[in-house]
Design a protein around this motif. Structure first.
Motif, PDB file in Angstrom:
ATOM      1  N   HIS A 149       0.836  -1.214   0.000  1.00  0.00           N
ATOM      2  CA  HIS A 149       0.000   0.000   0.000  1.00  0.00           C
ATOM      3  C   HIS A 149       0.861   1.250   0.000  1.00  0.00           C
ATOM      4  CE1 HIS A 149      -3.676  -2.192   0.398  1.00  0.00           C
ATOM      5  NE2 HIS A 149      -3.457  -2.618   1.630  1.00  0.00           N
ATOM      6  N   SER A 196      -5.476  11.626   3.499  1.00  0.00           N
ATOM      7  CA  SER A 196      -5.445  10.197   3.188  1.00  0.00           C
ATOM      8  C   SER A 196      -6.744   9.607   3.722  1.00  0.00           C
ATOM      9  CB  SER A 196      -4.228   9.529   3.836  1.00  0.00           C
ATOM     10  OG  SER A 196      -4.175   8.155   3.508  1.00  0.00           O
ATOM     11  N   TRP A 197      -7.651   9.307   2.802  1.00  0.00           N
ATOM     12  CA  TRP A 197      -9.001   8.890   3.168  1.00  0.00           C
ATOM     13  C   TRP A 197      -9.099   7.371   3.272  1.00  0.00           C
ATOM     14  CZ3 TRP A 197     -12.311  12.611   4.501  1.00  0.00           C
ATOM     15  CH2 TRP A 197     -12.195  13.881   3.939  1.00  0.00           C
ATOM     16  N   ASP A 198      -9.700   6.909   4.343  1.00  0.00           N
ATOM     17  CA  ASP A 198     -10.014   5.495   4.480  1.00  0.00           C
ATOM     18  C   ASP A 198     -11.451   5.283   4.022  1.00  0.00           C
ATOM     19  OD1 ASP A 198      -9.715   2.758   5.346  1.00  0.00           O
ATOM     20  OD2 ASP A 198      -8.207   3.505   6.749  1.00  0.00           O
ATOM     21  N   LEU A 213      -8.816   5.037  -1.393  1.00  0.00           N
ATOM     22  CA  LEU A 213      -8.451   3.637  -1.352  1.00  0.00           C
ATOM     23  C   LEU A 213      -8.289   3.038  -2.743  1.00  0.00           C
ATOM     24  CD1 LEU A 213     -11.005   2.483   1.371  1.00  0.00           C
ATOM     25  CD2 LEU A 213      -8.680   3.348   1.699  1.00  0.00           C
ATOM     26  N   ILE A 228     -10.277  -1.116   2.760  1.00  0.00           N
ATOM     27  CA  ILE A 228     -10.314  -0.316   3.969  1.00  0.00           C
ATOM     28  C   ILE A 228      -9.112  -0.642   4.853  1.00  0.00           C
ATOM     29  CG2 ILE A 228     -12.801   0.032   3.939  1.00  0.00           C
ATOM     30  CD1 ILE A 228     -13.034  -2.085   6.132  1.00  0.00           C
ATOM     31  N   GLY A 229      -8.678   0.370   5.573  1.00  0.00           N
ATOM     32  CA  GLY A 229      -7.501   0.260   6.415  1.00  0.00           C
ATOM     33  C   GLY A 229      -6.248   0.781   5.758  1.00  0.00           C
ATOM     34  N   SER A 230      -6.206   0.843   4.413  1.00  0.00           N
ATOM     35  CA  SER A 230      -4.961   1.190   3.734  1.00  0.00           C
ATOM     36  C   SER A 230      -4.605   2.665   3.810  1.00  0.00           C
ATOM     37  CB  SER A 230      -5.011   0.739   2.268  1.00  0.00           C
ATOM     38  OG  SER A 230      -6.040   1.388   1.558  1.00  0.00           O
ATOM     39  N   ALA A 231      -5.482   3.499   4.321  1.00  0.00           N
ATOM     40  CA  ALA A 231      -5.164   4.924   4.438  1.00  0.00           C
ATOM     41  C   ALA A 231      -3.966   5.169   5.347  1.00  0.00           C
ATOM     42  CB  ALA A 231      -6.375   5.701   4.958  1.00  0.00           C
ATOM     43  N   VAL A 275      -4.800  11.519   8.222  1.00  0.00           N
ATOM     44  CA  VAL A 275      -5.515  10.292   7.895  1.00  0.00           C
ATOM     45  C   VAL A 275      -6.899  10.379   8.512  1.00  0.00           C
ATOM     46  CG1 VAL A 275      -5.646   7.794   8.247  1.00  0.00           C
ATOM     47  CG2 VAL A 275      -3.424   8.884   7.824  1.00  0.00           C
ATOM     48  N   THR A 323     -10.060   8.084   9.309  1.00  0.00           N
ATOM     49  CA  THR A 323     -10.400   6.669   9.365  1.00  0.00           C
ATOM     50  C   THR A 323     -11.457   6.440  10.434  1.00  0.00           C
ATOM     51  OG1 THR A 323      -9.443   4.445   9.520  1.00  0.00           O
ATOM     52  CG2 THR A 323      -8.576   6.101  11.022  1.00  0.00           C
ATOM     53  N   ALA A 380     -11.869   0.460  10.473  1.00  0.00           N
ATOM     54  CA  ALA A 380     -10.804   0.440   9.475  1.00  0.00           C
ATOM     55  C   ALA A 380      -9.420   0.554  10.100  1.00  0.00           C
ATOM     56  CB  ALA A 380     -11.017   1.569   8.471  1.00  0.00           C
TER      57      ALA A 380
END
Length: 557
Positions: free
Chosen positions: A53, A386-388, A411, A417-420, A438, A440, A444
């Motif tokens: 990621h 950085s959007w989750d 993403l 999900i979670g990769s933010a 970030v 989140t 996430a």
């Protein structure tokens, strides 16, 4: 004689790959010391998918390949989610995995698995090095494949004895070709401009292809001269500020309700560097009229007309196409489609007014729209997002404007999900001094929670805002609307700011709306990784309202 690990590092340097995202493992114990000794920056993370990621995000930010290196076997399988995410996002990630020794091929050795076959469906090209001599050639080919035409990820497996072995006659490294933008046909340029100028209700929709082609200035000039109503998605968000008078913001009807009024009436739709996919209802009803005439510009020919019959498909580079448009448009520009613009502004104002009203809610727990209104008032200029995924995040994507290029990271179509959080690791490397946030949810954040440790160890100050309502918000609302249940949707009340402190960062818990601004100021001023754990109200976002409206009612048993 040079060993494979040294050849790999030399090839990286020749290609301009100065960073490596990794997680140590047995197959990498020759190449990692060689990379560190040569001055490659090593960012070691806590999960192999995080490495992918992060490299994906760096590739998006720089518009050129970035590299992640993981161990084989389960390290490789862990990394596949990150590779698949980059594949859907068309990101030029170079994903390298170690592997068991070739000398033991065909036997039931430790961690053996067909890595190339597993990676092949989710990348442009995949191969395994059979000898140290092949390493420079294969890494150069990987770079060329990732960056040519429509970009995308590639995979290379390198067995441990290939890294450790001596080369006899290394194959020369392929020199990656310089991008040569594909120009549009003159007749297509003239036809596209004629359709747009004669349209009564045109719209322009831009996607990531505009970002990848580096067409920001050409897009702005084109819109300035034509004054066509403009909507954006993905990496195009912020290329033209949302505050420009002909910018009507998100082209995503799940987050911008004005889209549901505007797009069905459009008679000509210009799609620039964007798949006509699920976000655009595959180009059909209920979002677009069957009579609307579509003009699509994409560098990848199979995308043209894939889901919607086109009036005109232009297989060309977006920047080159916009440049050709500009050469044909008179310097004085086009007349404004006054009546159409007035209607669009009315719909947008109605939607913005609704969000503004929700943003004035001062009761507790904090309404997500009110949080984002307070955040917007207090956030520094030029903040990178950085959007989750998740309910809390969807509120922010509706409320906050996109103001600057390259500052709106999502993403991707796989919605991983979670990769933010791992994305933010790379974004901090690329933008060491800009404010970086970030967004989140408490669900996430759990996927890559240990990457808080990566931020601390590598001294990467990132502000993590977690909307905490102790649940999987989107699924809780969808399941509740469908069957009146919330099975597997509830989480424990956890203080994520305390977890960050345990890793060595800082953070605080926020319960009152008036505390948002001061807490945000402390977070940015700290110079450390910082978590704002915000107690929010669980309330349906515009995204979830849209999703529920599309659900088919359950049939009686």
């Amino acid at each position: 004689m040079p060993i494979g690990a040294g050849l790999f590092v030399e090839a990286m340097q020749r290609l301009g790959l100065t960073e490596m995202f990794t997680l140590v493992g047995d197959h990498l114990n020759d190449v990692l010391p060689a990379a560190a000794g040569a001055g490659i920056r090593i960012i070691d993370v806590r999960h192999e998918s995080s490495a992918m990621h992060a490299a994906d995000a760096l590739a998006r930010a720089r518009r050129r390949p970035a590299l992640a290196l993981v161990t084989g076997g389960p390290g490789h399988t862990n990394a596949l989610t990150g590779l698949a995410t980059a594949y859907q996002a068309l990101s030029p990630l170079i994903a390298v995995s170690g592997a068991p020794a070739l000398a033991s091929a065909g036997r039931q050795v430790f961690q053996v698995i067909d890595q190339v076959a597993m990676a092949a469906p989710v990348c442009k090209w995949a191969a395994q090095a059979a000898s140290p001599d092949q390493i420079p050639y294969l890494l150069g080919k990987a770079y060329a494949e990732a960056s040519s035409g429509r970009m995308g990820p590639v995979h290379l497996s390198i067995p441990v004895d290939v890294f450790a072995g001596s080369a006899r006659t290394p194959l020369p490294m392929q020199t990656p070709p310089s991008p040569s933008p594909a120009d549009p046909a003159s007749a297509d340029v003239r036809k596209a401009l004629r359709l747009l100028s004669e349209a009564r209700k045109p719209v322009v929709i831009a996607g990531s292809g505009v970002w990848w082609s580096g067409a920001t200035q050409e897009l702005r000039q084109f819109l300035r001269l034509t004054r066509l109503p403009y909507f954006s998605l993905t990496m195009a968000r912020g290329l033209v500020t949302d505050l420009w008078r002909y910018n009507f913001r998100y082209a995503d009807g799940a987050l911008n309700k004005a889209v549901h009024q505007a797009f069905p009436e459009a008679d000509v739709v210009l799609v620039l560097g964007k798949r006509i996919d699920y976000r655009l209802a595959m180009g059909g009803r209920p979002l677009f009229s069957p009579e609307a005439r579509f003009v699509q510009v994409d560098i990848h020919a199979p995308e043209l007309g894939a889901n919607r019959e086109l009036e005109l498909g232009i297989c060309a580079d977006v920047r080159a196409t916009l440049g050709a448009f500009l050469a044909e448009i008179p310097g004085r520009g086009w007349p404004v489609k006054t009546a159409w613009i007035r209607r669009l502004r009315g719909w947008e104002a109605e939607w913005r007014d609704k969000l503004h009203t929700l943003g004035q809610d001062s009761s507790q727990p904090i309404h997500p729209a009110a949080f984002y209104a307070a955040f917007h008032a207090a956030s520094p200029a030029g903040t990178i997002y950085s959007w989750d995924g998740g309910e809390f995040v969807h509120w922010g994507r509706s409320v906050l404007p996109a103001l600057v290029p390259g500052a709106w990271y999502r993403l991707g179509p796989l919605a991983t999900i979670g990769s933010a959080l791992p994305n933010a690791i790379a974004l901090r490397l690329e933008h060491p001094t800009k404010p970086l946030v970030v967004f989140t949810g408490d669900g996430a954040l759990g996927f890559y929670l240990a990457e808080m440790d990566t931020l601390v160890r590598h001294r990467l100050p990132v502000v993590i805002v977690v909307g905490n309502d102790s649940g999987w918000g989107v699924e809780r609302e969808l399941q509740s609307a469908r069957s009146g249940t919330t099975v597997a949707c509830e989480l424990s009340p956890v203080r994520y700011d305390l977890i960050m402190k345990a890793f060595g960062g800082e953070g605080e818990h926020v319960e009152r709306l008036e505390d948002v601004g001061p807490a945000l100021s402390r977070a940015f001023a700290s110079g450390k990784p910082y978590v704002l754990d915000v107690a929010i109200r669980g309330v349906r976002s515009p995204f979830t309202e849209w999703a529920i409206s599309r659900q088919q009612p359950r049939q009686p048993a």
